[in-house]
Design an enzyme around this catalytic site. Structure first.
Site: not given
Ligand code: TYM
Length: 336
Positions: A115, A198, A201
């Site tokens: 990032k 990957k 979003k």
């Molecule tokens: P985030 O918002 O990037 O993604 C949310 C969840 O989706 C999964 N994910 C994917 N899985 C498979 N293929 C993909 N292309 C893909 N893109 C995203 C991510 O692994 C995630 O499980 N930091 C975290 C949010 C967060 C969080 C937490 C999660 C903040 N605090 C505490 C768990 C516990 C994040 O940005 O996820």
């Protein structure tokens, strides 16, 4: 009384649009856990602020993500669903943890490196300490299990290290050691045009992802124009055939079919056949959610009420942990 079921916590950062990757890698699994576990699912809206956000867009997106959680089948009665910013204990515990986190550990975080390379004009301290807020999200609720995709595992490891550091300083038994939860379909969905990275979003190239609430025509077009590999054989081989393998992964999860079944069904067929069928499968899988989403977004008061009740339920539990932590580190409770 403490809940008898194991506690699960997960969330998604409120940036961009929830994608098919988020659905397959996260929300589809979350939904399947809601009957058997004590689940908390939240909107990581404070995490979104580590990248500059237009306030009006962020506000709209928080409602939109929440409505998508509901439309995709997360039940606000069975689960506690809430916005991170509605429970101020997250930032408070985050500060305590920040004071226990070595700079070197944060420096090693792959997501920070990626990032900060991408947002060179805004490498802020929040981007750096992002994982300590994430650790607070998890530890506040004494979560046993945290379902996350591959990309978040390093952050979860740091969270586990922080539990160890906290215990060394202040004793055992206050914070539960969380474990990663690997779902049955913990697949990693890749970008449609560039299948070695990957599906994200926050990707600026729209053709790389399918959004959960995208219109069917556009989904169809994107899947039909997804990058495929040289040769024509439809075979699951992420090394040699990342494009086709990605399409097969999506297909396999959404249809509940094994790779072997799919390979057999498509033996001798062309990439185009697979794409036509997959496009229809994705459209039909997401269609009901898209319709429910449109209805939910019409009634903001209802969304506000659900958010408020989720936050109230979450906060009772968050307060309990924070109180113990403040006491353990030597802060004096404010007297009435
Ligand atoms: P985030 O918002 O990037 O993604 C949310 C969840 O989706 C999964 N994910 C994917 N899985 C498979 N293929 C993909 N292309 C893909 N893109 C995203 C991510 O692994 C995630 O499980 N930091 C975290 C949010 C967060 C969080 C937490 C999660 C903040 N605090 C505490 C768990 C516990 C994040 O940005 O996820």
């Amino acid at each position: 009384m403490p809940p008898m079921k194991k506690t699960i916590l997960s969330g998604s950062t409120v940036t961009g649009n929830l994608t098919l990757g988020n659905y397959i890698g996260a929300i589809n699994n979350w939904r399947q856990l809601q009957d058997d576990y004590d689940c908390l699912y939240f909107l990581a809206d404070l995490h979104a602020l580590t990248v500059h956000q237009d306030p009006a867009i962020l506000r709209e997106r928080i409602y939109s993500f929440f409505a998508q959680y509901l439309a995709l089948g997360l039940d606000p009665q069975k689960n506690i669903i809430f916005a991170q910013s509605h429970v101020h204990e997250h930032t408070e515990l985050s500060w305590i943890l920040t004071c226990l986190t070595p700079m070197g550990a944060l420096n090693r975080m792959t997501q920070f490196k990626e990032k900060s390379a991408k947002h060179t004009k805004n490498i802020n301290a929040g981007l750096f300490t992002y994982p300590t807020l994430m650790a607070a999200d998890i530890l506040l609720y004494q979560a046993d299990l945290v379902p996350v995709g591959e990309d978040q595992k390093q952050h979860l490891e740091l969270c586990r290290d922080l539990v160890g550091t906290f215990e060394n300083h202040y004793g055992k038994g206050l914070l539960k050691m969380p474990e990663p939860y690997i779902g049955k379909t913990g697949a990693r969905v890749m970008s449609l045009q560039d299948p070695i990275k990957k599906m994200s979003k926050s990707d600026e190239v729209e053709k790389n992802f399918v959004a959960v609430i995208e219109d069917p025509k556009s989904i169809e077009k994107k899947i039909k124009s997804a990058a495929t590999d040289s040769g024509s054989e439809i075979r699951f081989d992420p090394e040699m055939k990342p494009g086709v393998s990605n399409l097969l992964t999506i297909y396999s999860v959404l249809a509940g079919k094994s790779m072997a079944e799919l390979e057999a069904a498509y033996a001798g067929k062309m990439y185009g056949h697979l794409k036509v069928d997959l496009a229809e499968l994705v459209v039909e899988t997401l269609r009901p959610a898209r319709e429910r989403y449109a209805d939910l977004m019409k009634n903001r008061d209802h969304l506000d009420q659900l958010l408020a009740s989720g936050a109230a339920r979450a906060q009772v539990r968050a307060q309990e942990t924070l109180k113990k932590v403040y006491q353990a580190v030597g802060l004096v409770p404010r007297k009435a």
